[in-house]
Design an enzyme around this catalytic site. Structure first.
Site, PDB file in Angstrom:
ATOM      1  N   ARG A 142      -9.851   2.246   5.642  1.00  0.00           N
ATOM      2  CA  ARG A 142      -9.073   3.317   6.270  1.00  0.00           C
ATOM      3  C   ARG A 142      -9.755   4.658   6.020  1.00  0.00           C
ATOM      4  O   ARG A 142     -10.909   4.798   6.363  1.00  0.00           O
ATOM      5  CB  ARG A 142      -7.649   3.318   5.718  1.00  0.00           C
ATOM      6  N   ASP A 179      -8.101  -1.330  -0.113  1.00  0.00           N
ATOM      7  CA  ASP A 179      -8.758  -0.030   0.085  1.00  0.00           C
ATOM      8  C   ASP A 179      -9.050   0.741  -1.204  1.00  0.00           C
ATOM      9  O   ASP A 179      -9.882   1.639  -1.210  1.00  0.00           O
ATOM     10  CB  ASP A 179      -7.900   0.855   0.997  1.00  0.00           C
ATOM     11  N   GLY A 193       0.838  -1.190   0.000  1.00  0.00           N
ATOM     12  CA  GLY A 193       0.000   0.000   0.000  1.00  0.00           C
ATOM     13  C   GLY A 193       0.876   1.243   0.000  1.00  0.00           C
ATOM     14  O   GLY A 193       2.092   1.156  -0.183  1.00  0.00           O
ATOM     15  N   ASP A 194       0.272   2.393   0.234  1.00  0.00           N
ATOM     16  CA  ASP A 194       1.045   3.630   0.103  1.00  0.00           C
ATOM     17  C   ASP A 194       2.157   3.726   1.152  1.00  0.00           C
ATOM     18  O   ASP A 194       3.225   4.259   0.869  1.00  0.00           O
ATOM     19  CB  ASP A 194       0.154   4.869   0.100  1.00  0.00           C
ATOM     20  N   GLY A 195       1.948   3.151   2.335  1.00  0.00           N
ATOM     21  CA  GLY A 195       2.984   3.182   3.370  1.00  0.00           C
ATOM     22  C   GLY A 195       4.237   2.446   2.921  1.00  0.00           C
ATOM     23  O   GLY A 195       5.356   2.957   3.022  1.00  0.00           O
ATOM     24  N   SER A 196       4.039   1.253   2.378  1.00  0.00           N
ATOM     25  CA  SER A 196       5.177   0.436   1.943  1.00  0.00           C
ATOM     26  C   SER A 196       5.881   1.066   0.749  1.00  0.00           C
ATOM     27  O   SER A 196       7.107   1.001   0.628  1.00  0.00           O
ATOM     28  CB  SER A 196       4.696  -0.949   1.530  1.00  0.00           C
ATOM     29  N   GLU A 222     -15.159   2.423   7.906  1.00  0.00           N
ATOM     30  CA  GLU A 222     -14.492   2.526   9.219  1.00  0.00           C
ATOM     31  C   GLU A 222     -13.941   3.924   9.484  1.00  0.00           C
ATOM     32  O   GLU A 222     -13.769   4.312  10.630  1.00  0.00           O
ATOM     33  CB  GLU A 222     -13.372   1.485   9.356  1.00  0.00           C
ATOM     34  N   GLN A 279     -12.706  -9.463   5.166  1.00  0.00           N
ATOM     35  CA  GLN A 279     -12.681  -8.763   3.881  1.00  0.00           C
ATOM     36  C   GLN A 279     -11.351  -8.932   3.155  1.00  0.00           C
ATOM     37  O   GLN A 279     -11.256  -8.768   1.950  1.00  0.00           O
ATOM     38  CB  GLN A 279     -12.912  -7.255   4.096  1.00  0.00           C
ATOM     39  N   ARG A 280     -10.318  -9.234   3.916  1.00  0.00           N
ATOM     40  CA  ARG A 280      -8.985  -9.273   3.338  1.00  0.00           C
ATOM     41  C   ARG A 280      -8.487 -10.693   3.103  1.00  0.00           C
ATOM     42  O   ARG A 280      -7.474 -10.898   2.432  1.00  0.00           O
ATOM     43  CB  ARG A 280      -8.031  -8.555   4.283  1.00  0.00           C
TER      44      ARG A 280
HETATM   45  O1  F6P Z   1      -5.091  -1.075   4.339  1.00  0.00           O
HETATM   46  C1  F6P Z   1      -5.790  -2.268   4.430  1.00  0.00           C
HETATM   47  C2  F6P Z   1      -6.535  -2.384   5.731  1.00  0.00           C
HETATM   48  O2  F6P Z   1      -7.246  -3.612   5.716  1.00  0.00           O
HETATM   49  C3  F6P Z   1      -7.467  -1.231   6.045  1.00  0.00           C
HETATM   50  O3  F6P Z   1      -8.689  -1.316   5.349  1.00  0.00           O
HETATM   51  C4  F6P Z   1      -7.601  -1.366   7.542  1.00  0.00           C
HETATM   52  O4  F6P Z   1      -7.898  -0.135   8.136  1.00  0.00           O
HETATM   53  C5  F6P Z   1      -6.235  -1.847   7.974  1.00  0.00           C
HETATM   54  O5  F6P Z   1      -5.633  -2.410   6.822  1.00  0.00           O
HETATM   55  C6  F6P Z   1      -6.224  -2.849   9.092  1.00  0.00           C
HETATM   56  O6  F6P Z   1      -4.906  -3.025   9.492  1.00  0.00           O
HETATM   57  P1  F6P Z   1      -4.354  -4.313  10.271  1.00  0.00           P
HETATM   58  O7  F6P Z   1      -4.310  -5.435   9.309  1.00  0.00           O
HETATM   59  O8  F6P Z   1      -2.997  -3.908  10.718  1.00  0.00           O
HETATM   60  O9  F6P Z   1      -5.302  -4.609  11.376  1.00  0.00           O
END
Ligand code: F6P
Length: 366
Positions: free
Chosen positions: A196, A152, A104-107, A250, A286-287
């Site tokens: 996010r 996201d 993502g943008d952080g990495s 969220e 979701q992930r």
């Molecule tokens: O950036 C992806 C994401 O799933 C966001 O939608 C969510 O806010 C965050 O990561 C959750 O982070 P973690 O996996 O560190 O709990």
């Protein structure tokens, strides 16, 4: 032979494995050596067995798997000069000065930092005896390509980030499932989705799932939203609708910046109607799990292009973001994309929603 490193970093996303597989195999086809850097930047920092060569069969059977088989981490290693120096040492020692980062943008910001300081860090290492002058001269430049893996869809420079489509499917299925129980009991459900500070997942699943109401970070409701929401739900019921679904991102907040959480919405409904709604926070469901067909082919196509881009790069080449625009795989300048993405997050945080919304979307061109 030319050596390419590939890593997945930050939050995982469905489709990352498809990209890793495509990168490993496209690399073999192009006659370069591809190395996995396991556990993201943390693995680059630790080096050793975290950096290992990928052969054809090392990436067999991963196309349909969720997550990332080469591991990921939200690492603090890249935030310090010492950490960055260690990363440069490990990569250069492994003969890697071409890097594909999926994150993502952080990495990708971390990657950008490394690229900026790569030359100076090499010099510091030579001065301290960490690496030889010959090695430093051999790997004078870092070539960098980013692929955006994140559910996201919050990145400028690509229409879709890897993982978003799978998350949309997952959320829509969840809304369908919730609708049936909500209908049976004539209940109201509040479904909280990730994203996010980006409302993409919430907005698209509201439409795809036929939800009644939504709250998005980029569009905080005007004052009096509590009455309007309750009125909308009541009109739906009066018209014969048995279920009510509210999707809340969220990151949603009101115009004063106070979060609009699922609990807050719950309390408003309970207080005004006496009905006790149910809350479902979908969270990491979701992930996880299988990537959709779109995420598989899109990540594959982008992975192949990423290999071409990182091989094409010479010392003049700026870091590249590989993404999609109007269903074409495209190369975009990475740094402006990362900076523009950060700016949007800042606008949302500052409550400057018009600028944030105006700058979102696929229209970003260099
Ligand atoms: O950036 C992806 C994401 O799933 C966001 O939608 C969510 O806010 C965050 O990561 C959750 O982070 P973690 O996996 O560190 O709990």
């Amino acid at each position: 032979a030319t050596r390419i490193g590939v890593m997945t970093s930050g939050g995982d996303a469905q489709g990352m494995n498809a990209a890793v597989r495509a990168i490993a195999r496209a690399g073999l086809r192009e006659g370069v050596e591809v190395f996995a850097i396991r556990e993201g930047w943390q693995g680059a920092f630790e080096g050793g067995e975290h950096i290992s060569r990928l052969g054809w069969s090392d990436v067999s059977g991963i196309l349909n798997r969720g997550g990332t088989v080469i591991g990921t981490a939200r690492s603090a290693a890249m935030h310090t000069r010492d950490g960055q120096r260690q990363v440069v040492r490990n990569l250069a020692s492994a003969g890697i000065d071409r890097l594909i980062v999926l994150g993502g943008d952080g990495s990708l910001t971390g990657a950008r930092e490394l690229k900026l300081h790569w030359g100076d860090l090499l010099e510091e290492l030579v001065a301290s005896g960490g690496i030889s002058r010959e090695l430093a001269d051999e790997h004078r430049h870092l070539s960098l390509v980013g692929l955006v893996g994140s559910i996201d869809n919050d990145m400028i420079g690509t229409d879709m980030t890897i993982g978003t489509d799978s998350a949309l499917h997952r959320i829509t299925e969840a809304i369908d499932a919730i609708s049936s129980t909500a209908e049976s009991h004539r209940r109201t459900f509040i479904v909280e989705v990730m994203g996010r500070n980006c409302g993409y997942l919430a907005l698209m699943t509201t439409v795809a799932g036929g939800a009644d109401y939504t709250f998005l970070p980029e569009s905080p409701p005007r004052e009096g939203w509590e009455d309007r929401m309750v009125d909308t739900l009541e009109r739906g019921r009066a018209a014969g609708r048995r279920d009510s679904i509210i999707v809340v991102a969220e990151g949603a907040a009101d115009r004063e910046g106070r979060p609009i959480s699922a609990q807050r919405i719950h309390d408003v409904i309970l207080e005004r109607t006496g009905e006790e709604p149910r809350i479902t926070i979908l969270g990491h469901v979701q992930r996880g799990g299988k990537p959709s067909a779109y995420d598989r082919w899109m990540a594959t196509a982008c992975g192949v292009e990423a290999v071409r881009a990182v091989i094409d790069a010479d010392e003049q080449t700026e870091p590249v973001l590989v993404g999609v625009s109007h269903d074409e795989v495209v190369r975009r300048p990475l740094m402006p994309s990362v900076i523009a993405t950060r700016e949007i997050a800042r606008h949302v945080a500052d409550g400057d929603y018009q600028t944030a919304v105006a700058s979102r979307g696929p229209g970003f061109e260099q």
